[in-house]
Write a protein that holds these residues in place. Structure first.
Motif, PDB file in Angstrom:
ATOM      1  N   GLU A  75       0.859  -1.184   0.000  1.00 38.46           N
ATOM      2  CA  GLU A  75       0.000   0.000   0.000  1.00 38.46           C
ATOM      3  C   GLU A  75       0.898   1.236   0.000  1.00 38.46           C
ATOM      4  O   GLU A  75       2.102   1.130   0.272  1.00 38.46           O
ATOM      5  CB  GLU A  75      -0.907   0.019   1.242  1.00 38.46           C
ATOM      6  N   PRO A  96       2.709  10.015  -6.761  1.00 39.33           N
ATOM      7  CA  PRO A  96       2.557   8.568  -6.549  1.00 39.33           C
ATOM      8  C   PRO A  96       3.896   7.879  -6.282  1.00 39.33           C
ATOM      9  O   PRO A  96       3.960   6.967  -5.450  1.00 39.33           O
ATOM     10  CB  PRO A  96       1.926   8.100  -7.858  1.00 39.33           C
ATOM     11  N   TRP A 156       4.571   5.640  -3.005  1.00 39.16           N
ATOM     12  CA  TRP A 156       4.839   4.202  -3.115  1.00 39.16           C
ATOM     13  C   TRP A 156       6.297   3.867  -2.827  1.00 39.16           C
ATOM     14  O   TRP A 156       6.693   2.695  -2.861  1.00 39.16           O
ATOM     15  CB  TRP A 156       4.449   3.709  -4.500  1.00 39.16           C
ATOM     16  N   MET A 163       2.303   0.089  -9.332  1.00 40.10           N
ATOM     17  CA  MET A 163       1.169   0.854  -8.815  1.00 40.10           C
ATOM     18  C   MET A 163       1.394   2.362  -8.991  1.00 40.10           C
ATOM     19  O   MET A 163       0.453   3.108  -9.290  1.00 40.10           O
ATOM     20  CB  MET A 163       0.948   0.531  -7.336  1.00 40.10           C
ATOM     21  N   ALA A 164       2.632   2.811  -8.819  1.00 42.56           N
ATOM     22  CA  ALA A 164       2.932   4.238  -8.998  1.00 42.56           C
ATOM     23  C   ALA A 164       2.709   4.659 -10.446  1.00 42.56           C
ATOM     24  O   ALA A 164       2.183   5.744 -10.715  1.00 42.56           O
ATOM     25  CB  ALA A 164       4.369   4.532  -8.566  1.00 42.56           C
ATOM     26  N   GLU A 175      -1.096   4.700 -11.091  1.00 45.08           N
ATOM     27  CA  GLU A 175      -1.735   5.832 -10.423  1.00 45.08           C
ATOM     28  C   GLU A 175      -1.413   7.144 -11.129  1.00 45.08           C
ATOM     29  O   GLU A 175      -2.219   8.085 -11.110  1.00 45.08           O
ATOM     30  CB  GLU A 175      -1.276   5.891  -8.967  1.00 45.08           C
ATOM     31  N   SER A 176      -0.246   7.206 -11.774  1.00 46.79           N
ATOM     32  CA  SER A 176       0.173   8.446 -12.436  1.00 46.79           C
ATOM     33  C   SER A 176      -0.473   8.622 -13.799  1.00 46.79           C
ATOM     34  O   SER A 176      -0.687   9.749 -14.252  1.00 46.79           O
ATOM     35  CB  SER A 176       1.695   8.456 -12.598  1.00 46.79           C
TER      36      SER A 176
END
Length: 562
Positions: free
Chosen positions: A146, A520, A524, A556-557, A560-561
């Motif tokens: 997370e 992000p 992260w 994930m970064a 998210e970006s």
């Protein structure tokens, strides 16, 4: 020279790079993964180590604890792990006819073992201590996949200020000495703060604390499990998942340089090629990324000097961003990543052996199968650990090298051919502590490797009822099946600077309360000084060990970006 555009270019095909590739390709991104070697997996590989011996050893990493079930589930991985019944066995160097056996399945037998070494008073402290680390594991481990909590948020999650102070704010050695009286028991606990980390236990930098924390929170339990089929089976599943998702994996691709705008130059089959990514994920150590960025800067400066008219024309004609970057991009900064690159130093020697059978012990109350069924600690009393650190810090190979020993084949005989398994043959992995990379500068490398191997085997012999040489198998050439890897060997083989298995100092699994969390990548824990370049390997925050966490968090970064 070919030039290709991708959403994401991943530099390095270790297990974290494969995790990132699988996630991003599954999300519809075009992914190119470049690996220097002729196979992927990095340190998480299995291979025959000895001529004519049909056994596939985990050559570098060997146990799994920090790989989240979440990653396995989301990527559809078929990774099987086996839980070891025995946590550890530790012969008492002061009297090797006795030792401490920690039996996960029999608490009463464990208490009796504490009493047998004269440490009965520490048995209850041991239970309380690891109940506390288990509570921390349950609180902290789920946060690793997370966005980073802040220090204060993490402290509140743990919900135990005394435990927080003991493990996060006070040197590990002080906590251990306050909780336990027996020097042997203290040493067994302390080793989890020293595996791969060169530190004094009372060091106020808390390097040992961070190492300890990651060793006791894995899976929310702190258990370290044996991967069925060896570490190569783990990387094999990750490669399958990445390819199935649509990632393009190119081996034999030696990356020469990276630029902040996503240009990656590499050589394959003698031909230089360029890949350009909207994102570049670096599954290499921070210091290696820094070198690649410096090479990219030097290369661009050379091109700028050799073609000024062309560059001027491009600027005047309003060429696109891809062309303008040659003349407008500022020179790459040094210290391009969030963690000090010059601090990367491994502190271990790894010795793989094939045995015809397990050796006999001086402690006849414990079977070799039980003793080698968990982690076998050798010469790891607290005082011995500190003495070894002091000698190594002074530039000397320790007189007595502390060692951790693992027998993969007892838990998973599938890595052996049926004939070898039926013969009673066993693998042995010895991981020696407090052997920092700096010692390799003190003499001839081959001589030092031989001396270190002899010292490791002598440490092992000191607790056995027979010399280890008597049970070492011979390969097809009649040579002993002993493979010794120093920090320099590890650096050359898999690109870990200084042989650092964590790619540098470990970080806390949280942000300091005043640290930035604007992007992000910051949140992260994968940010570098360049917005389009992310760390996705063990050098990421919450990186280290075979976990896939760095790869997951970089993916994930990116998502998210975008």
């Amino acid at each position: 020279m070919t030039h290709a555009e991708h959403d994401v270019v991943i530099v390095g095909g270790g297990h974290n790079g494969l995790v990132a590739a699988a996630y991003l390709a599954s999300a519809g991104r075009s992914v190119l993964l470049l690996e220097r070697d002729d196979h992927v997996g990095g340190a998480a590989v299995s291979a025959p180590a000895f001529v004519g011996v049909d056994a596939r050893l985990s050559r570098y990493s060997y146990l799994v604890s920090l790989l989240p079930q979440r990653i396995s589930d989301e990527l559809g991985l078929d990774i099987r792990l086996v839980r070891r019944r025995f946590s550890s066995y530790t012969p008492d160097p002061a009297d090797t006819s006795r030792g401490l056996l920690v039996d996960n399945a029999d608490p009463e037998a464990t208490r009796e073992s504490f009493a047998a070494i004269g440490a009965e008073a520490d048995a209850a402290s041991w239970t309380d201590f690891y109940a506390t680390t288990a509570r921390m594991a349950r609180a902290i481990f789920p946060t690793l996949t997370e966005p980073l909590p802040t220090r204060e948020e993490a402290r509140r999650m743990v919900g135990d200020d005394e435990a927080w102070t003991a493990f996060v704010e006070r040197p590990l050695g002080q906590t251990i000495k306050a909780r336990f009286d027996d020097d042997l028991v203290r040493g067994v606990v302390a080793t989890d703060g020293l595996i791969g980390t060169f530190a004094a236990l009372d060091d106020p930098t808390l390097d040992a604390n961070r190492c300890f924390l990651y060793h006791v929170i894995g899976g929310g339990t702190g258990d370290w499990d044996v991967p069925i089929g060896g570490m190569g089976a783990v990387s094999g599943e990750l490669e399958r998942a990445a390819r199935k998702a649509g990632a393009r994996i190119v081996t034999g691709a030696d990356v020469l340089s990276v630029t902040p705008d996503g240009e990656v130059r590499y050589v394959r089959d003698g031909v230089e090629q360029i890949a350009h990514g909207a994102w570049v994920l670096a599954n290499v150590a921070p210091v290696v990324l820094e070198r690649m960025l410096d090479a990219g800067a030097d290369d661009l400066d050379t091109r700028a000097r050799s073609a000024p008219a062309l560059l001027d024309q491009r600027d005047r004609t309003g060429a696109g961003d891809h062309d303008r970057r040659w003349s407008s991009r500022p020179r790459v900064q040094r210290a391009a990543v969030w963690r000090p690159a010059d601090a990367a130093e491994g502190a271990q020697v790894k010795v793989n052996l094939m045995l015809t059978r397990l050796p006999r012990l001086r402690d006849t109350s414990v079977s070799p199968e039980a003793a080698f069924g968990g982690t076998f600690h050798i010469n790891e009393r607290y005082g011995q650990l500190e003495r070894a650190y002091e000698q190594a810090a002074g530039g000397e190979i320790p007189d007595v090298i502390p060692c951790e020993v693992y027998c993969h084949s007892l838990s998973d005989p599938s890595i052996l051919s049926p004939e070898l398994a039926a013969s009673g043959a066993q693998t042995l992995t010895v991981f020696a502590l407090h052997v920092p990379d700096r010692l390799m500068d003190t003499g001839d490398e081959d001589d030092l490797r031989a001396r270190l191997q002899a010292a490791v085997l002598a440490s092992l012999d000191s607790v056995l009822a027979e010399p280890i040489a008597d049970v070492v198998m011979l390969d097809a050439n009649g040579e002993p099946c002993i493979e010794t890897k120093t920090t320099r060997d590890i650096e050359r083989a898999i690109g870990m600077p200084g042989g650092s298995i964590f790619h540098g100092p470990l970080s806390w699994p949280f942000l300091e309360d005043d640290e930035p969390s604007d992007t992000p990548a910051d949140r992260w824990g994968v940010a570098t000084a360049h917005p389009r370049i992310l760390i996705c390997g063990s050098g990421a925050r919450r990186g280290g060990a075979v976990s896939g966490i760095g790869g997951h968090n970089a993916a994930m970064a990116v998502l998210e970006s975008d």
